[in-house]
Design a protein around this motif. Sequence first.
Motif, PDB file in Angstrom:
ATOM      1  N   PHE A 223      68.938  15.165  86.328  1.00 42.98           N
ATOM      2  CA  PHE A 223      68.139  14.331  85.431  1.00 42.98           C
ATOM      3  C   PHE A 223      68.801  12.970  85.220  1.00 42.98           C
ATOM      4  O   PHE A 223      68.131  11.936  85.237  1.00 42.98           O
ATOM      5  CB  PHE A 223      67.925  15.028  84.088  1.00 42.98           C
ATOM      6  N   ALA A 224      70.102  12.967  85.022  1.00 41.05           N
ATOM      7  CA  ALA A 224      70.819  11.708  84.830  1.00 41.05           C
ATOM      8  C   ALA A 224      70.783  10.871  86.105  1.00 41.05           C
ATOM      9  O   ALA A 224      70.592   9.653  86.059  1.00 41.05           O
ATOM     10  CB  ALA A 224      72.261  11.977  84.403  1.00 41.05           C
ATOM     11  N   ARG A 225      70.922  11.510  87.240  1.00 39.76           N
ATOM     12  CA  ARG A 225      70.889  10.785  88.521  1.00 39.76           C
ATOM     13  C   ARG A 225      69.500  10.212  88.793  1.00 39.76           C
ATOM     14  O   ARG A 225      69.365   9.086  89.268  1.00 39.76           O
ATOM     15  CB  ARG A 225      71.352  11.689  89.648  1.00 39.76           C
TER      16      ARG A 225
ATOM     17  N   ARG B 189      61.804  13.761  73.225  1.00 39.76           N
ATOM     18  CA  ARG B 189      61.684  12.853  74.363  1.00 39.76           C
ATOM     19  C   ARG B 189      61.656  11.402  73.887  1.00 39.76           C
ATOM     20  O   ARG B 189      62.308  10.535  74.464  1.00 39.76           O
ATOM     21  CB  ARG B 189      60.424  13.169  75.160  1.00 39.76           C
ATOM     22  N   GLN B 190      60.924  11.138  72.827  1.00 41.03           N
ATOM     23  CA  GLN B 190      60.842   9.774  72.298  1.00 41.03           C
ATOM     24  C   GLN B 190      62.192   9.293  71.779  1.00 41.03           C
ATOM     25  O   GLN B 190      62.563   8.131  71.976  1.00 41.03           O
ATOM     26  CB  GLN B 190      59.790   9.690  71.196  1.00 41.03           C
ATOM     27  N   LYS B 191      62.931  10.176  71.127  1.00 42.74           N
ATOM     28  CA  LYS B 191      64.266   9.811  70.638  1.00 42.74           C
ATOM     29  C   LYS B 191      65.198   9.501  71.802  1.00 42.74           C
ATOM     30  O   LYS B 191      65.942   8.517  71.772  1.00 42.74           O
ATOM     31  CB  LYS B 191      64.852  10.939  69.783  1.00 42.74           C
ATOM     32  N   ALA B 192      65.166  10.347  72.837  1.00 44.57           N
ATOM     33  CA  ALA B 192      66.021  10.126  74.006  1.00 44.57           C
ATOM     34  C   ALA B 192      65.631   8.827  74.709  1.00 44.57           C
ATOM     35  O   ALA B 192      66.497   8.041  75.106  1.00 44.57           O
ATOM     36  CB  ALA B 192      65.916  11.307  74.972  1.00 44.57           C
TER      37      ALA B 192
ATOM     38  N   ALA C 183      68.409  14.857  80.144  1.00 45.31           N
ATOM     39  CA  ALA C 183      67.814  16.199  80.168  1.00 45.31           C
ATOM     40  C   ALA C 183      66.725  16.302  79.102  1.00 45.31           C
ATOM     41  O   ALA C 183      65.648  16.853  79.350  1.00 45.31           O
ATOM     42  CB  ALA C 183      68.892  17.261  79.963  1.00 45.31           C
ATOM     43  N   GLU C 184      66.987  15.750  77.918  1.00 40.68           N
ATOM     44  CA  GLU C 184      65.981  15.747  76.854  1.00 40.68           C
ATOM     45  C   GLU C 184      64.779  14.901  77.256  1.00 40.68           C
ATOM     46  O   GLU C 184      63.637  15.252  76.965  1.00 40.68           O
ATOM     47  CB  GLU C 184      66.586  15.232  75.551  1.00 40.68           C
TER      48      GLU C 184
END
Length: 87
Positions: free
Chosen positions: A54-56, A23-26, A13-14
Motif C-alpha cells: 500500500f505504501a509503495r 480513509r478521510q483522516k489518512a 493501509a488505512e
Amino acid sequence: DLAQLQLVEKLCAELYQSSNIERQKAEAQLQEFTTNIKFVQHSRFILDNSSSPFARMFASYSFFSFLLFPLQIDFLDCIFIFFFFFP
C-alpha cells in the motif's frame, strides 16, 4: 527514519483498506505527498525502503503525479508512451 516510514505505511493501509472516516483522516495526513514537491524525495525513500504494498503504491502514485502533472499526461497516455518507447 524508520518510525516515520512505519507511520506512512499504517496511513497508506488505512487509505486503501479502511472505512470512509478512517480513509478521510489518512488522506488528509498524506495530502502533502501529492501537493508538495518537497515530498518527492520522501516518496522515493518509501519506494526504496518500504515492504508495504500500500505504501509503495501510494508513493508510486505521488512520485509519478509530479512527473506527469506538469505535462498534463494521464495514466493511459503514460502507458502508451512507455510501450511506444520501450517495446
